[in-house]
Scaffold this active site. Structure first.
Site, short mmCIF file in Angstrom:
data_model
loop_
_atom_site.label_atom_id
_atom_site.label_comp_id
_atom_site.label_asym_id
_atom_site.label_seq_id
_atom_site.Cartn_x
_atom_site.Cartn_y
_atom_site.Cartn_z
N TYR A 29 -15.39 -47.38 27.42
CA TYR A 29 -16.06 -47.58 26.13
C TYR A 29 -15.88 -49.04 25.75
O TYR A 29 -14.79 -49.59 25.95
CB TYR A 29 -15.38 -46.75 25.03
CG TYR A 29 -15.69 -45.28 25.06
CD1 TYR A 29 -16.99 -44.83 24.92
CD2 TYR A 29 -14.67 -44.34 25.19
CE1 TYR A 29 -17.28 -43.48 24.92
CE2 TYR A 29 -14.95 -42.98 25.19
CZ TYR A 29 -16.26 -42.56 25.05
OH TYR A 29 -16.54 -41.24 25.05
N THR A 55 -20.12 -46.16 29.03
CA THR A 55 -20.76 -45.25 28.07
C THR A 55 -21.37 -46.05 26.92
O THR A 55 -20.68 -46.85 26.28
CB THR A 55 -19.73 -44.23 27.54
OG1 THR A 55 -19.26 -43.48 28.65
CG2 THR A 55 -20.34 -43.28 26.52
N LYS A 151 -24.16 -44.99 31.19
CA LYS A 151 -24.23 -43.59 30.75
C LYS A 151 -24.72 -43.50 29.31
O LYS A 151 -24.22 -44.21 28.43
CB LYS A 151 -22.82 -42.99 30.83
CG LYS A 151 -22.70 -41.57 30.31
CD LYS A 151 -21.30 -41.03 30.62
CE LYS A 151 -21.16 -39.59 30.22
NZ LYS A 151 -20.84 -39.40 28.81
N HIS A 175 -24.64 -37.19 25.71
CA HIS A 175 -23.22 -36.98 25.46
C HIS A 175 -22.92 -35.48 25.28
O HIS A 175 -22.06 -35.10 24.47
CB HIS A 175 -22.75 -37.79 24.25
CG HIS A 175 -21.35 -38.34 24.41
ND1 HIS A 175 -21.09 -39.60 24.85
CD2 HIS A 175 -20.14 -37.77 24.21
CE1 HIS A 175 -19.79 -39.81 24.89
NE2 HIS A 175 -19.18 -38.69 24.51
C1 LIG Z 1 -14.10 -32.48 25.42
C2 LIG Z 1 -15.07 -33.54 25.86
C3 LIG Z 1 -14.63 -34.86 25.94
C4 LIG Z 1 -15.51 -35.86 26.33
N1 LIG Z 1 -15.04 -37.15 26.43
C5 LIG Z 1 -15.88 -38.11 26.89
C6 LIG Z 1 -15.41 -39.44 27.07
O1 LIG Z 1 -14.25 -39.75 26.81
N2 LIG Z 1 -16.30 -40.36 27.54
C7 LIG Z 1 -17.61 -40.06 27.82
O2 LIG Z 1 -18.39 -40.92 28.24
N3 LIG Z 1 -18.07 -38.80 27.65
C8 LIG Z 1 -17.24 -37.84 27.20
N4 LIG Z 1 -17.72 -36.56 27.03
C9 LIG Z 1 -19.13 -36.28 27.34
C10 LIG Z 1 -19.27 -35.94 28.83
O3 LIG Z 1 -18.97 -37.07 29.62
C11 LIG Z 1 -20.69 -35.49 29.18
O4 LIG Z 1 -21.63 -36.49 28.82
C12 LIG Z 1 -21.09 -34.17 28.54
O5 LIG Z 1 -19.98 -33.33 28.33
C13 LIG Z 1 -22.10 -33.48 29.45
O6 LIG Z 1 -22.53 -32.29 28.89
P1 LIG Z 1 -21.93 -30.84 29.31
O7 LIG Z 1 -20.64 -30.72 28.59
O8 LIG Z 1 -22.99 -29.91 28.81
O9 LIG Z 1 -21.76 -30.83 30.81
C14 LIG Z 1 -16.86 -35.54 26.65
C15 LIG Z 1 -17.28 -34.20 26.57
C16 LIG Z 1 -16.41 -33.22 26.19
C17 LIG Z 1 -16.91 -31.79 26.13
#
Ligand SMILES: Cc1cc2nc3c(=O)[nH]c(=O)nc-3n(C[C@H](O)[C@H](O)[C@H](O)COP(=O)(O)O)c2cc1C
Length: 283
Positions: A29, A55, A151, A175
């Site tokens: 980030y 991201t 991303k 996201h």
């Molecule tokens: C609990 C949780 C924490 C996440 N933390 C991050 C993160 O730190 N950085 C990031 O780029 N995306 C983060 N994401 C988003 C995921 O990278 C991803 O884009 C998203 O979960 C994809 O959708 P899905 O959960 O339906 O597979 C997070 C998602 C969840 C559920």
């Protein structure tokens, strides 16, 4: 199949590098403290991360209704409902009592003045930089020097700018729907981004991938890579580490089976012809 370690992970980059031989990527980030970003990039390089995933869609934190309702906070607040909830999860509590890792390992101890969860929350809240721009992406690409994946792209104009930035791939992502309520789903946005830039940059996708069939559908619509966020976490919540392995195994098996039923043995030969006309978004 590499996994991606987040800036906000509990384990630090060094911790992961010391405990796995599997390839892993690092997700970054952009924060206001550019010195911290430089150090993170250098740490990811030293740990031989295979790619940097930048991201772009969390420079402002969305209003997460479930988090507000559940009272999610770091550090957790010892409310009556949290205490009652903890009492129903003795195995997890014992595990947490035994672990050394209860902080955000990439941050705590790496930023001056951030030594515990309280100061961490305060620091993080001020750090996401809403002024992130394409000049920052260029600066990060130069400093990193390796494969860069952007991303959080959802529209064609940004996808074209991602190509111009010299990134190696982009991830069509909202996201996981955690940022903007009502945002377009990634699978819907995917075909028009593939049509616009798919010949110039690798287009990947995440969001809503829950099965091997979802992976194949995204591939058929032009995604050269897919990612899961929640799917492995569900396995983790149900069964711990074996649950993560099980979730991946199920997805892999479903992918294999769906390919077989679609008359394919090689992923590279799968096109949108396997999809029923009228059931998928077009560019
Ligand atoms: C609990 C949780 C924490 C996440 N933390 C991050 C993160 O730190 N950085 C990031 O780029 N995306 C983060 N994401 C988003 C995921 O990278 C991803 O884009 C998203 O979960 C994809 O959708 P899905 O959960 O339906 O597979 C997070 C998602 C969840 C559920």
């Amino acid at each position: 199949m590499p996994f991606t370690l987040s800036t906000m992970s509990i384990c630090s980059i060094e911790d992961i590098a010391a405990h796995t031989k599997a390839p892993f990527w690092f997700q970054l980030y952009v924060m206001r403290d550019r010195g911290f970003i430089e150090r993170l990039i250098d740490r990811a390089k030293a740990a031989r991360c295979g790619a940097l995933v930048l991201t772009l869609d969390l420079q402002i934190l969305g209003q997460r209704h479930k988090d507000l309702k559940n009272g999610l906070s770091a550090p957790p607040k010892p409310t009556l409902s949290t205490m009652l909830n903890l009492m129903t999860k003795p195995r997890w509590c014992l595990g947490m009592l035994g672990t050394k890792r209860r902080q955000f390992g990439n941050i705590v101890g790496h930023v001056s003045g951030v030594g515990d969860m309280g100061s961490l929350a305060e620091w993080t809240a001020k750090q996401f930089d809403p002024q992130l721009n394409w000049g920052d992406v260029e600066w990060i690409k130069k400093r990193w020097g390796g494969k860069l994946i952007l991303k959080g792209i959802q529209d064609v104009e940004d996808a074209r700018l991602a190509v111009d930035s010299g990134a190696d791939a982009l991830i069509v992502s909202n996201h996981g729907g955690r940022q903007l309520d009502g945002a377009e789903s990634s699978i819907h946005a995917l075909p028009r981004i593939v049509e616009a830039v798919g010949s110039q940059i690798e287009v990947h996708m995440d969001g809503g991938i829950r099965s091997g069939q979802d992976v194949l559908k995204a591939w058929a619509l032009g995604a050269k890579g897919t990612y899961i966020g929640r799917a492995f976490l569900y396995g983790l919540g149900a069964m711990g580490q074996p649950g993560v392995a099980k979730a991946l195994e199920i997805i892999h098996k479903e992918l294999d089976l769906t390919m077989a039923f679609s008359g394919h043995t090689q992923l590279k030969n799968v096109t949108r012809e396997i999809l029923l006309p009228g059931t998928y978004p077009t560019a």
